[in-house]
Design an enzyme around this catalytic site. Structure first.
Site: not given
Length: 565
Positions: A104, A175, A247, A418
């Site tokens: 991830y 995920k 997202d 991130n």
């Protein structure tokens, strides 16, 4: 109440020969027993030695160590996942801290950008707008029949990388890997989905190897109908599924969540999951600093859907500690690229307008211009907490942090953007600028910091601490919705697991290798909250605990028995 589990009883399957070896959920590779090799026509298709899963995992670990780049390690792990899922999760369990950043964030961002280049094998369901009249058939074609958790993206806002088209599929895959590795949800119950609504990324449209629909993104009514067609098809196919939005662009994320959260069991991890883990970390930091949350003054840099979602969770928890809604909102200030959000700003989004500061409350501030910068806010509001969700690197400057430390003995600083290249400040700088006093949590992984002879472990405020436990709690309780109370319960449970808050030293959050235990604690808290708030049947705590354990899948091979179709 969900008591079904991947039991230790033999599994009866109709597949045999090379076909069986092509099923990642069923393939054991060299671990098929001699009896199974006879019964399933595997003689001659495998090397002679029958291995244990531990021996297979040791070989895989040695091979993994031979790779020199993180993207190559990611590709290698994904290949194991697409070949033998049980081995994949056994390997992860043995090396979770090492491999979590590989499967991830941050490595998954590179994998999304290069999705069409590194593509090996299909996983999940790809639903193109060009074929939206076939969504029902596409879901029927899914190789997994008893789906309980779906993660879906449209690829428009992947991490801090923007529009990646179908390359965004890397996020649902990653995920769901964490749902299993951290939350014990069987991979047989999970399904990644990408809604291919086109892309506005010209680099992808010009790439001859891009595998998605080559068309500018659909918007407006077309887009809304496309998403709705998918949601309605999911409800018909798997009416009790937990669906996680992932997202989606800011303009769509909150409206989609608000539209569907009472229609099926769904949540948005970017908004609610990020808010829950951040609140949990902030509660732990507040305890470590000797303060209640209601006494903190919080400043955000970044007022998008994620930042505002966190702010709403914080104000909600402040209200449970006795503040009025107005008092709580006065203690949480939002700064974006146009400065502090005030009631004088035009064109604010709905979710931003609830978090503005009244202009008349700023009358005594010392300001040099009409635009109120982060520096202005820190000097005038004197925050005790600074949270970065801007996606822009370096904005927590030395001057800002030193100003904050002048009026706050133990500043809580959380640069959450991130990937690592976009972090607002590094932990090393934050500790140096505050003489080691700052309580730091980041969005990306950072190594412990050495400062003046002391080691400071850095907590990664990673959603993986939260969403697997939420999913496990939902499945165990049979909850029909995910309520705000369930999310706050998850945050409090996470704070209760904090080593630093409990006086044991160490980081603000538990070691990542303890995450399965944390997920169980969170699952219990979430399941109890679901019962209290009427979205799950009320049972005893003992029954809930049993349901959580029954749903906690372990990467172990089952014995197989041959049956016919």
């Amino acid at each position: 109440m969900e008591l079904e589990y991947e039991s230790k009883r033999p599994l009866y399957i109709p597949h045999a020969g090379p076909i069986l070896l092509e099923f990642p959920l069923l393939n054991k590779g060299s671990a098929f027993s001699l009896e199974e090799r006879d019964n399933f026509n595997l003689q001659g298709l495998l090397p002679d030695t029958v291995e244990t899963i531990e021996e297979q995992a040791e070989r895989a670990w040695r091979q993994y160590q031979d790779f020199r780049t993180n993207i190559d390690r990611h590709i290698y792990l994904r290949n194991i996942q697409d070949t033998n899922e049980t081995l994949f999760y056994r390997l992860l369990a043995a090396h979770l801290a090492e491999m979590l950043p590989i499967i991830y964030t941050p490595t998954v961002g590179d994998a999304c950008e290069r999705f069409s280049d590194i593509y090996r094998r299909a996983r999940g369901v790809f639903i193109s707008y060009n074929n939206c009249d076939k969504i029902e058939d596409m879901l029927q074609n899914a190789t997994k029949q008893n789906v309980k958790v779906i993660v879906v993206t449209d690829g428009e806002r992947i991490l801090g990388l923007g529009d990646q088209g179908i390359g965004g599929m890397g996020i649902p895959i990653g995920k769901l890997s964490l749902y299993t590795a951290c939350g014990g949800i069987s991979p047989a119950y999970t399904l990644p989905v990408v809604l291919d609504a086109g892309t506005n990324n010209q680099q992808l449209l010009n790439d001859p190897l891009y595998m998605g629909w080559r068309h500018p993104r659909i918007t407006g009514e077309q887009y809304d109908k496309f998403v709705d067609a998918f949601i309605q098809a999911v409800k018909r196919r798997w009416p009790n599924v937990l669906l996680q939005f992932e997202d989606f662009a800011q303009k769509n994320a909150t409206p989609l969540l608000n539209r569907y959260r009472s229609e099926l069991c769904c949540f948005n991890d970017d908004i609610q999951g990020t808010a829950a883990v951040t609140l949990g970390c902030l509660l732990a930091a507040s305890r470590a600093a000797g303060k209640r949350l209601r006494d903190q003054k919080v400043v955000f840099l970044g007022a998008g859907s994620a930042g505002c979602g966190i702010a709403e969770q914080i104000t909600a928890e402040m209200r449970t500690e006795g503040l009025s809604e107005d008092e709580a909102r006065r203690r949480v200030l939002m700064v974006d690229r146009f400065g502090l959000l005030t009631d004088k700003l035009a064109n604010l989004l709905d979710f931003q307008s609830r978090l503005v500061q009244p202009s008349d409350s700023l009358s005594d501030w010392q300001l040099d211009s009409d635009t109120i910068s982060l520096q202005d806010v820190v000097r005038n509001a004197r925050p005790t907490v600074l949270i970065g969700v801007s996606g822009q690197p370096g904005l927590f400057t030395e001057e800002i942090i030193r100003d904050m430390h002048q009026h706050c003995e133990r500043p809580i600083v959380m640069p959450l953007s991130n990937p690592t290249s976009r972090v607002e400040a590094t932990p090393e700088d934050l500790l140096r600028w505050t003489d080691g006093a700052a309580l730091v949590a980041t969005g990306s992984p950072f190594a412990p910091v050495q400062f003046e002879g002391k080691t400071y472990p850095i907590a990664q405020c990673n959603n993986a601490y939260i969403f697997p436990g939420i999913g496990l709690g939902v499945l165990a309780s049979g909850a029909g919705q995910i309520t705000d109370a369930m999310l706050i319960a998850a945050s409090r449970a996470l704070a209760d697991c904090s080593p630093l808050a409990n006086g044991d030293g160490g980081a603000l959050l538990p070691d990542i290798n303890d995450i399965q235990s944390v997920s169980r604690v969170i699952a219990m808290a979430v399941a109890k909250a679901a019962q209290v708030h009427g979205v799950a049947l009320v049972t005893s705590e003992e029954t809930l605990s049993l349901a959580i354990e029954h749903n906690f899948w372990q990467p172990q091979y089952r014995d197989y028995r041959r049956t016919s179709f």
